[in-house]
Scaffold this motif. Structure first.
Motif, PDB file in Angstrom:
ATOM      1  N   THR A 264       0.961  -1.163   0.003  1.00 55.06           N
ATOM      2  CA  THR A 264       0.073   0.037  -0.041  1.00 55.06           C
ATOM      3  C   THR A 264       0.809   1.310  -0.108  1.00 55.06           C
ATOM      4  N   ARG A 265       0.232   2.371  -0.074  1.00 58.68           N
ATOM      5  CA  ARG A 265       0.907   3.548   0.112  1.00 58.68           C
ATOM      6  C   ARG A 265       1.014   3.782   1.671  1.00 58.68           C
ATOM      7  N   GLN A 266       1.673   4.731   2.143  1.00 62.35           N
ATOM      8  CA  GLN A 266       1.967   4.847   3.381  1.00 62.35           C
ATOM      9  C   GLN A 266       0.669   5.185   4.232  1.00 62.35           C
ATOM     10  N   LEU A 267       0.642   4.888   5.281  1.00 63.51           N
ATOM     11  CA  LEU A 267      -0.750   5.116   6.151  1.00 63.51           C
ATOM     12  C   LEU A 267      -0.368   6.468   6.878  1.00 63.51           C
ATOM     13  N   THR A 268      -1.680   7.341   7.009  1.00 65.44           N
ATOM     14  CA  THR A 268      -1.422   8.488   7.757  1.00 65.44           C
ATOM     15  C   THR A 268      -1.433   8.292   8.942  1.00 65.44           C
ATOM     16  N   GLU A 269      -1.231   9.099   9.797  1.00 59.44           N
ATOM     17  CA  GLU A 269      -1.370   9.041  11.279  1.00 59.44           C
ATOM     18  C   GLU A 269      -2.482   8.712  11.769  1.00 59.44           C
ATOM     19  N   ASP A 299       7.887   1.785   7.482  1.00 57.21           N
ATOM     20  CA  ASP A 299       7.379   2.926   7.154  1.00 57.21           C
ATOM     21  C   ASP A 299       6.007   3.228   6.918  1.00 57.21           C
ATOM     22  N   ARG A 300       5.225   2.141   7.667  1.00 61.74           N
ATOM     23  CA  ARG A 300       3.838   2.257   7.913  1.00 61.74           C
ATOM     24  C   ARG A 300       3.092   1.738   6.378  1.00 61.74           C
ATOM     25  N   ARG A 301       3.317   0.789   6.033  1.00 66.43           N
ATOM     26  CA  ARG A 301       2.982   0.371   4.790  1.00 66.43           C
ATOM     27  C   ARG A 301       2.237  -1.221   5.122  1.00 66.43           C
TER      28      ARG A 301
END
Length: 439
Positions: A264-269, A299-301
């Protein structure tokens, strides 16, 4: 003389590479050269072999040839797990029966990788986070997770049994009925690790990228020819996974599969908070053919790896990848309903090699050729140690782990095509049907 007429055709959408800065590849092989050892392939097995040869024979000239660039081939396309314990891929629990050997080998591979990462400052998101082995259904927990726990107890290994709610708290999804957490697995960006290993080889090792071998003669003096050059050497280590059959080795014993992944794209906060601001994790399914391998990265994907199928052609179309991407999006939405609207940013294919009996293609395969192929889809740790031990044998040295590798057996023979195709697809259909509860 073997003519190499089939090479993998990898797509250019590998998500692990896409998040890395661009790099300039090493030169091609141009002109005629000689070496003391030649290593064919610059994946984890090939680079492991080259590094070990450089350590054991610091005065020798060692050449590594690869048809692509670092991080672009299969080693840079896996899910980024360096697994330290026996690990089932399909419904077979055969690895559990040889737990001590697999554990010693995997941990030696991870230790060698960790030494390189620390020594050379390789930035690959190396994270000793452990992993979760998950079951979607109560049947999967009973048939796979419970035997896994029994073996871990016999081995004296630490683990945590997590029920559905405990698993959800760790992973941010209520999809699973149970999981087994073990602390020894390392999570990483495989393309970054492969790049870093290749960029930091010993001084007496020369790497040529974008130099596919077109002709190979494994006589008393090995001669390998590319489009613009050649290498002659008295000894070789073969580390090309399923392509080994094209070089005349393990013919009729290896299976090439295509495995697909999306990230996925990076998750928002806010999106991170919606699943509990959890720590990065990795999960492997009770059955890799029916289930899903997943990662929540540093990196939160979120990575989804699902859809493995027989692919002797080593070719996949962009149209098929688009269909798989849509399916991965559906699977992601089902598992993370709170993250609807988060889209897949990259989808790619990687080619893996399996044997019928789960054994590696390891050992001496000709008077002056040693093989480190067929890691059975768990290649980061297994490939590294396989390459290092093949190099040890090629250098005429010994290592107690060689007996562990040999104890795993060798790939067994397969029926000829088209019976092979029918058999593999039939077996695959059976795996999917018999383990549909894990989908």
């Amino acid at each position: 003389m073997s003519r190499i007429t089939l090479l993998p055709k990898d797509d250019k959408t590998n998500g692990w590479s896409a998040v890395l800065p661009p790099r300039s590849p090493r030169p091609k092989l141009i002109g005629d050269e000689t070496a003391d050892f030649v290593v064919i392939g610059a994946g984890f097995a090939g680079l492991g072999a080259a590094r070990r040869l450089g350590e054991l024979r610091p005065d020798a000239r060692i050449v590594v040839l690869d048809g692509q660039q670092l991080g672009v081939g299969a080693s840079g396309r896996n899910s980024g797990f360096a697994i330290d314990l026996p690990h089932n891929v399909g419904s077979s629990l055969e690895e559990l029966a040889k737990g001590n050997a697999y554990m010693r080998l995997a941990r030696a591979g991870i230790a060698a990788l960790h030494d390189s990462v620390k020594r050379h400052g390789i930035d690959c998101d190396w994270h000793a986070a452990g992993k979760y082995h998950t079951a979607t259904s109560a049947q999967g927990a009973r048939d796979v997770l419970r035997p896994t726990v029994a073996e871990l107890e016999q081995l004296g290994e630490a683990y945590e049994w997590l029920d559905a709610e405990q698993t959800a708290q760790r992973l941010g999804t209520h999809h699973f009925s149970a999981s087994v957490y073990t602390p020894g697995t390392v999570l990483l960006n495989p393309a970054a690790l492969n790049r870093g290993l290749g960029e930091n080889l010993p001084e007496n090792v020369t790497l040529y990228e974008n130099s596919p071998i077109l002709d190979a003669d494994f006589g008393d003096m090995i001669t390998l020819r590319s489009a613009e050059g050649s290498i002659r050497a008295p000894k070789a280590v073969l580390a090309v996974n399923g392509l080994a059959m094209r070089f005349g080795f393990w013919q009729g014993k290896l299976l090439n599969f295509a495995a697909h992944a999306s990230i996925t794209r990076q998750l928002t906060e806010a999106e991170q908070a919606s699943i509990g601001n959890i720590a990065p994790w990795g999960s492997t399914p009770a059955n890799a053919f029916a289930g899903i391998t997943m990662r929540y990265t540093n990196d939160r994907r979120i990575l989804i790896r699902q859809n493995i199928h027989f692919c002797p052609s080593l070719r996949q179309s962009d149209a098929r990848r688009q269909r798989i991407r849509a399916d991965h999006q559906r699977l992601f939405d089902e598992r993370f309903p709170r993250l609807r609207g988060v889209t897949m940013e990259h989808t790619w294919t990687g080619f893996i090699c399996l044997s019928r009996n789960g054994a590696p293609g390891f050992g001496k395969v000709a008077p002056n050729v040693w093989s480190a192929v067929c890691q059975n889809a768990v290649g980061v740790a297994k490939g590294t140690i396989s390459g290092r031990l093949a190099a040890t044998m090629a250098a005429g040295e010994d290592d107690p782990l060689i007996s562990d590798m040999l104890s795993l057996g060798s790939p067994t023979s397969l029926p000829p095509r088209p019976f092979l195709d029918l058999g593999v697809r039939g077996r695959f259909a059976y795996e999917l049907f018999a383990n549909r509860h894990e989908a």
